[in-house]
Every structure is written in structure tokens, then in C-alpha cells.
Motif scaffolding. Sequence first.
Motif, PDB file in Angstrom:
ATOM      1  N   MET A  42       0.825  -1.208   0.000  1.00 29.74           N
ATOM      2  CA  MET A  42       0.000   0.000   0.000  1.00 29.74           C
ATOM      3  C   MET A  42       0.864   1.264   0.000  1.00 29.74           C
ATOM      4  N   MET A  43       1.983   1.217   0.712  1.00 32.67           N
ATOM      5  CA  MET A  43       2.883   2.366   0.734  1.00 32.67           C
ATOM      6  C   MET A  43       3.502   2.616  -0.638  1.00 32.67           C
ATOM      7  N   VAL A  44       3.911   1.546  -1.316  1.00 36.32           N
ATOM      8  CA  VAL A  44       4.491   1.707  -2.650  1.00 36.32           C
ATOM      9  C   VAL A  44       3.451   2.251  -3.622  1.00 36.32           C
ATOM     10  N   LEU A  45       2.238   1.736  -3.566  1.00 35.60           N
ATOM     11  CA  LEU A  45       1.190   2.220  -4.463  1.00 35.60           C
ATOM     12  C   LEU A  45       0.872   3.683  -4.191  1.00 35.60           C
ATOM     13  N   THR A  46       0.857   4.075  -2.911  1.00 34.13           N
ATOM     14  CA  THR A  46       0.617   5.481  -2.571  1.00 34.13           C
ATOM     15  C   THR A  46       1.700   6.374  -3.157  1.00 34.13           C
ATOM     16  N   TYR A  47       2.950   5.930  -3.025  1.00 29.39           N
ATOM     17  CA  TYR A  47       4.056   6.716  -3.590  1.00 29.39           C
ATOM     18  C   TYR A  47       3.931   6.845  -5.105  1.00 29.39           C
ATOM     19  N   LEU A  48       3.580   5.751  -5.796  1.00 28.76           N
ATOM     20  CA  LEU A  48       3.471   5.787  -7.262  1.00 28.76           C
ATOM     21  C   LEU A  48       2.324   6.676  -7.724  1.00 28.76           C
ATOM     22  N   MET A  49       1.381   6.974  -6.841  1.00 26.56           N
ATOM     23  CA  MET A  49       0.309   7.911  -7.176  1.00 26.56           C
ATOM     24  C   MET A  49       0.732   9.361  -6.981  1.00 26.56           C
ATOM     25  N   ASN A  50       1.913   9.567  -6.376  1.00 31.51           N
ATOM     26  CA  ASN A  50       2.381  10.918  -6.084  1.00 31.51           C
ATOM     27  C   ASN A  50       3.655  11.280  -6.836  1.00 31.51           C
ATOM     28  N   THR A  51       4.056  10.468  -7.813  1.00 37.06           N
ATOM     29  CA  THR A  51       5.167  10.842  -8.674  1.00 37.06           C
ATOM     30  C   THR A  51       4.684  11.872  -9.692  1.00 37.06           C
ATOM     31  N   SER A  52       5.617  12.449 -10.424  1.00 36.35           N
ATOM     32  CA  SER A  52       5.247  13.472 -11.413  1.00 36.35           C
ATOM     33  C   SER A  52       5.883  13.121 -12.764  1.00 36.35           C
ATOM     34  N   PRO A  53       5.070  12.718 -13.740  1.00 33.85           N
ATOM     35  CA  PRO A  53       3.634  12.434 -13.656  1.00 33.85           C
ATOM     36  C   PRO A  53       3.377  11.137 -12.904  1.00 33.85           C
ATOM     37  N   ALA A  92      -2.731   3.478 -19.636  1.00 31.14           N
ATOM     38  CA  ALA A  92      -2.456   4.724 -20.345  1.00 31.14           C
ATOM     39  C   ALA A  92      -1.801   5.751 -19.434  1.00 31.14           C
ATOM     40  N   THR A  93      -2.219   5.801 -18.178  1.00 35.12           N
ATOM     41  CA  THR A  93      -1.608   6.726 -17.213  1.00 35.12           C
ATOM     42  C   THR A  93      -0.166   6.364 -16.940  1.00 35.12           C
ATOM     43  N   ALA A  94       0.105   5.083 -16.732  1.00 29.84           N
ATOM     44  CA  ALA A  94       1.470   4.641 -16.427  1.00 29.84           C
ATOM     45  C   ALA A  94       2.418   4.919 -17.578  1.00 29.84           C
ATOM     46  N   ALA A  95       1.929   4.873 -18.805  1.00 31.92           N
ATOM     47  CA  ALA A  95       2.795   5.078 -19.965  1.00 31.92           C
ATOM     48  C   ALA A  95       3.347   6.493 -20.038  1.00 31.92           C
ATOM     49  N   ARG A  96       2.712   7.449 -19.373  1.00 29.08           N
ATOM     50  CA  ARG A  96       3.182   8.835 -19.409  1.00 29.08           C
ATOM     51  C   ARG A  96       4.411   9.049 -18.527  1.00 29.08           C
ATOM     52  N   ASN A  97       4.656   8.144 -17.606  1.00 28.62           N
ATOM     53  CA  ASN A  97       5.828   8.243 -16.738  1.00 28.62           C
ATOM     54  C   ASN A  97       6.901   7.295 -17.261  1.00 28.62           C
ATOM     55  N   THR A  98       8.079   7.823 -17.539  1.00 19.02           N
ATOM     56  CA  THR A  98       9.159   7.032 -18.134  1.00 19.02           C
ATOM     57  C   THR A  98      10.344   6.854 -17.191  1.00 19.02           C
ATOM     58  N   GLU A  99      10.150   7.089 -15.899  1.00 21.21           N
ATOM     59  CA  GLU A  99      11.249   6.926 -14.951  1.00 21.21           C
ATOM     60  C   GLU A  99      11.698   5.474 -14.878  1.00 21.21           C
ATOM     61  N   SER A 100      12.976   5.288 -14.590  1.00 16.39           N
ATOM     62  CA  SER A 100      13.531   3.944 -14.443  1.00 16.39           C
ATOM     63  C   SER A 100      13.192   3.375 -13.074  1.00 16.39           C
ATOM     64  N   LEU A 101      13.401   2.087 -12.923  1.00 18.87           N
ATOM     65  CA  LEU A 101      13.175   1.445 -11.630  1.00 18.87           C
ATOM     66  C   LEU A 101      14.110   2.013 -10.568  1.00 18.87           C
ATOM     67  N   GLU A 102      15.337   2.324 -10.956  1.00 16.37           N
ATOM     68  CA  GLU A 102      16.282   2.917 -10.005  1.00 16.37           C
ATOM     69  C   GLU A 102      15.772   4.254  -9.506  1.00 16.37           C
ATOM     70  N   SER A 103      15.292   5.087 -10.420  1.00 10.21           N
ATOM     71  CA  SER A 103      14.770   6.401 -10.035  1.00 10.21           C
ATOM     72  C   SER A 103      13.542   6.268  -9.148  1.00 10.21           C
ATOM     73  N   VAL A 118      -7.154   5.199  -2.082  1.00 11.22           N
ATOM     74  CA  VAL A 118      -8.484   5.567  -2.575  1.00 11.22           C
ATOM     75  C   VAL A 118      -8.424   6.943  -3.227  1.00 11.22           C
ATOM     76  N   THR A 119      -7.784   7.889  -2.542  1.00 14.55           N
ATOM     77  CA  THR A 119      -7.636   9.247  -3.080  1.00 14.55           C
ATOM     78  C   THR A 119      -6.219   9.528  -3.557  1.00 14.55           C
ATOM     79  N   GLY A 120      -5.254   8.693  -3.142  1.00 12.60           N
ATOM     80  CA  GLY A 120      -3.870   8.924  -3.514  1.00 12.60           C
ATOM     81  C   GLY A 120      -3.210  10.034  -2.734  1.00 12.60           C
ATOM     82  N   ARG A 121      -3.810  10.471  -1.659  1.00 10.49           N
ATOM     83  CA  ARG A 121      -3.287  11.587  -0.882  1.00 10.49           C
ATOM     84  C   ARG A 121      -3.153  11.187   0.584  1.00 10.49           C
ATOM     85  N   ASN A 122      -2.411  12.016   1.335  1.00  2.71           N
ATOM     86  CA  ASN A 122      -2.329  11.819   2.778  1.00  2.71           C
ATOM     87  C   ASN A 122      -3.351  12.711   3.463  1.00  2.71           C
TER      88      ASN A 122
END
Length: 578
Positions: A366-377, A413-424, A446-450
Motif C-alpha cells: 500500500m505504501m508503494v502504491l501510494t508513492y506511485l500515485m504521487n510521482t510526477s507524472p 495509459a496513465t502509467a505510460a506517461r511516466n518514463t522513470e527507471s526502476l532505479e529512479s 483511494v484518493t492517492g493523498r495523505n
Amino acid sequence: MLSVGWRRAVCCVRAGSCISVSPRKWHRGIKDWTGSAPLEEVVRTRRQQAQRTLLVEVAGASSAAELCRVCGQHGRVQALFHYTLPPRGHVKPREMILIEYSEATEAQEALKYASHAPSKDCPPSHSPMMWLSAGRGTTTPKKSDPTPPVTLTPVITQEEVLQRLSQCSSISDQIQTLHDTQRLTELGWRLRFFTCRQVESSLSGLFPCAVVLPFGSSVNSFGHRDSDLDMTLELAGDGTTQGGSGRLVFQGKHSSTAANPRLTLQRRMEVIAELIDHFLPGCSQVQRILNARVPIIKYKQQLTAIDCDLTMSNRSGYHMSRMLHLYGSSDSRVVPLVGAVRRWARCRGITSPHAGRWITNFSLTMMVLTYLMNTSPPVLLPLTALQVMPGVDEETGEPVFRVPSESATTAAATAARNTESLESLLRGFFEFFDKFNFRERGMSIVTGRNFVKPVHCALYIQNPLDRDLNVSRNVTLEEVERLKTEVTHARYVMEAEAQESDSTGGVSEGLWGAQRLWWRSSSAAQRHIDTVIDWRAVFHSGENSKGKELPNLVSKLKQKAQQRKNQTPRYTRKGKIL
């Protein structure tokens, strides 16, 4: 991609080299596991596959041709999978072959002609688990179909994994390599669904509609070769099995404790546990944990080398798996990143294989998923954006997910807009939670926010299915402090790794990159004794490292510790420190 072995920590499966086509092509009509196939389709296809399957103990892999001739009398053999169970006590290694027919009726036909071993202590039973006797009956096949190749699944040892990680060209490659060597093999998938099938078929005489559904890591795409098998037993079926339409109606027996549903559930599970313990082949070490919030039966299936947890009428776990499967299949980086974080947490003593006050793998996910909802993009969208809404099952009253058919397409489609590497992404995970205010804030996919914690607790992660609950309410303040310390440590290790890579212009010998996060030091191996940080991992002063101290690391750690020490205490309305 090399197919890897599947092995348990206690009862491992070892075998020879691989002689087959890609495992993903063995199953019929099922999409790639990394694709967007809905979980319902995956489970339905795998269950049908298990209904066509038998497990036979043989003298060795060379017995495959003889077994195929024997089984060929009853139908067309479609696939053969061989593996070896290691010696256990006085029991010698056992050679097993998983054999799949082209139709379920052919497997049932083979069961009709199977014989029972004469034994006073072992009553005859009808089971898809058998052994091949020597020279009994005719072996002339009814059809002249060619014998399919035997699939042998190799096992990659821990030493081989470390060697592959050290040969990687980047941290991203290390994360992907770890995932490739730990993921479930085709044999692992088949054995898990076959284990469910054993329980289901054993009850079919009295409960013809009974269904055993796997959930958790076995189906949510985040599983690995050492994962336990979580199952839920539904005696009334899953709603797809219907009886006849005649005027004759089967008599049933109402529970004498119907006024107390929990007591009724416990009594029924006690009966199921006795059946598993005394009559099902290969089942041992049965534990009845019936007073837990969710009563479970734990046991080991020795013939498939799987640790099993069986519950009853617990569809919430299955629906949670649907949600995780949606996220895991939306982008190829999600599952490897979660696996890397789980590996780090296990090696640093943050998680524990035992239930208690510690952070669980589910909470980490859940923590990893929350973080992936707060990357840019953002890599992932929250459940509200995917229109995945909670509902209530009309029959059981349990919470369920309503997943629109277009949610998978939107997520990909949303994930494809982010091109960061696994290391990043891994470095960003540690930076994100190193700054996170665990004392005052909770998190939600649920909301992707804290948000401000609604209750007093050490760690608050909103349950996405029942949104008034906290999935991490068991975690203590001590364990949250351990998490914060290790996150800071991991962040500085990755910063030091980046500085060293820039200065040397290449890869260091020995442990490097993500291996330094996954290295289990002697101090961290002593679970729950202390929170010692392994300074050798920071300064690279081990046997296989260069021993160069990196500037400013000590001051950074001291400054971070002083900031936390000087934080002003916060109070709730009840006067308790958050």
C-alpha cells in the motif's frame, strides 16, 4: 527470459534443466500474466486447468514415457511437469509429475480406473494425487498421440542470484533481475491451483457446489516462489454453479448455532480441519487458529511443497486481490518495485514472517502504491480516478469492489506517461517516505493523498475495501520508528552509491547498487533486538568494498536525528501524543 525455479524455504523443489517452451504458453486461452486480463478470467482458466490435472509420484523423470502410456488409455495427455521433493527426515527424495489432460472428463475417466493400495491404516480415498505402480495392468495406449515433452523447472540458488545481481549493469537491471529470479514459475502457478482443487474435490460428494478460491499473493501478481497459498472455501459455491430445476429438492441441515454466525463458522472449520488432518493425502502440521479475527486453518501440503492458509466465507481477501491485480498489471515496473521494497524490508528486519506488531507485506505494498500515485507524472491513478468503487455483496453482505471494464485501459495509459527507471522510482520511494509525517498523517490509495489521522495510532493506512478501517492498526510506535530510521539509512546508501558510481565511472566489485540495500547484516538479522544501522553498508568498508568514507554522511545522519529529537510533541483532543 530465463524460467526460474520455484522453491520453499523449508520444503523446496529441486529439478534439472528446462526442456520446454515458454511456460506462459502452456495454458490454454489465458492472456499474459503481465497483461490486462481480469483476475476473474485468470482464476477461471487456471481452475479449469486444475480440473484436467493429476499429480502422480513416479520413480524418476525417466518414468514420464511409461506414465504417458498408462494415462493415454483414458485421453490425450497435453502437458507433463516434473519436479523433485527433497528428503525429509527418513523419507527419501520423491519424484513427482504433474500431468494435464486435454479435457476434464478424461482426468475423471483416469480416476475411475485407479486402484487403492491395500492398507489397514489407510482407508481408500478418491483423490487426484496418486503414484505409479510397477507393471500392473495394460499399458497399451488407446490413441497414438505423441508423448508431450516433459517440462523440468530449474532452481536458481541464492548464490546464483547474487552472482547475477553483481553482473548487472545498473540498479534498474538488479531490480528486474531479482523479480525474474523470484517470480512464480508455470509449475508454481499450477501447483497452487491444484492444491485448491484437492480440497474442493474432497468435499464435492457432500457439497457439490463447494468452491475453493485462491487469493493474496498467489493471484494478485505480486507473488513469488516462496509465497504461501491463501484460500477461501465457499460451501455454497461462487454463484455460477446451479442445481437442477425439478420439483425434487435436497434436504439440508440448519446449524444449531445459526444465531451466532462466528461460532457456526468456527465449528464448521473445526470439522474441515479434522478432514484435512486425517484423510487428505500429503497434508500435515495442521494448525487450527479459530479464535483469530479471521479464523484460519494452516497446514503444509507436502506433495506440492506449499504452506497453506484456508479460510471460509472470506471473499474480502479475494476482492482485495482483484484490486492489487489491476495495479500490478497496469505497468511492468510496479511488481518489480514492490518486490525490491519487500526484499529490503525483510533483509533489514522491518517485516517478520510471524504475526504481531510488525509491518506486513500488504502494508508495504500500500505504501508503494501510494508513492506511485504521487510521482510526477503519476505512475498509478487512485481508485476514485479509476472509478473502482466499493459495494456490498447481495448474498453475503460483505464489501466488494465494482471494477469497470475500462479501468485497466485507463491505468495502463496513465502509467505510460511516466518514463522513470526502476532505479529512479526506488530512490524516490525512500525520499518520499523519509519526508513523510507518520506522526500526524495517514495515507490512502483511494484518493492517492495523505490526510490527518482520524484515530490515534502509530501508522494509518486506509483499507481500500472497508474504508473505515486501518490495515496497519497492529503496528506499534517502535516499529514505525524502526521504519523511519531504515528509510533514512536506505536513502543515504543510494545517494552514496550514486556518488561512488559517478566518481569511479563504473561498477564496484562485490556488493554494489541495490545489493547493499538487500544485504542482511548480522545486526539487522537479530529481529526486534535492536535498531542498529549497519555503518559498513554506508561507508562501503566491508571485505569486498573500497573503504572510502563519503563526506557529509555522518553530519547528515546526526542532523536528521537531532531534528526528530527536537520536534514539538503534538496532542490529540484526548491529550495523547500522536
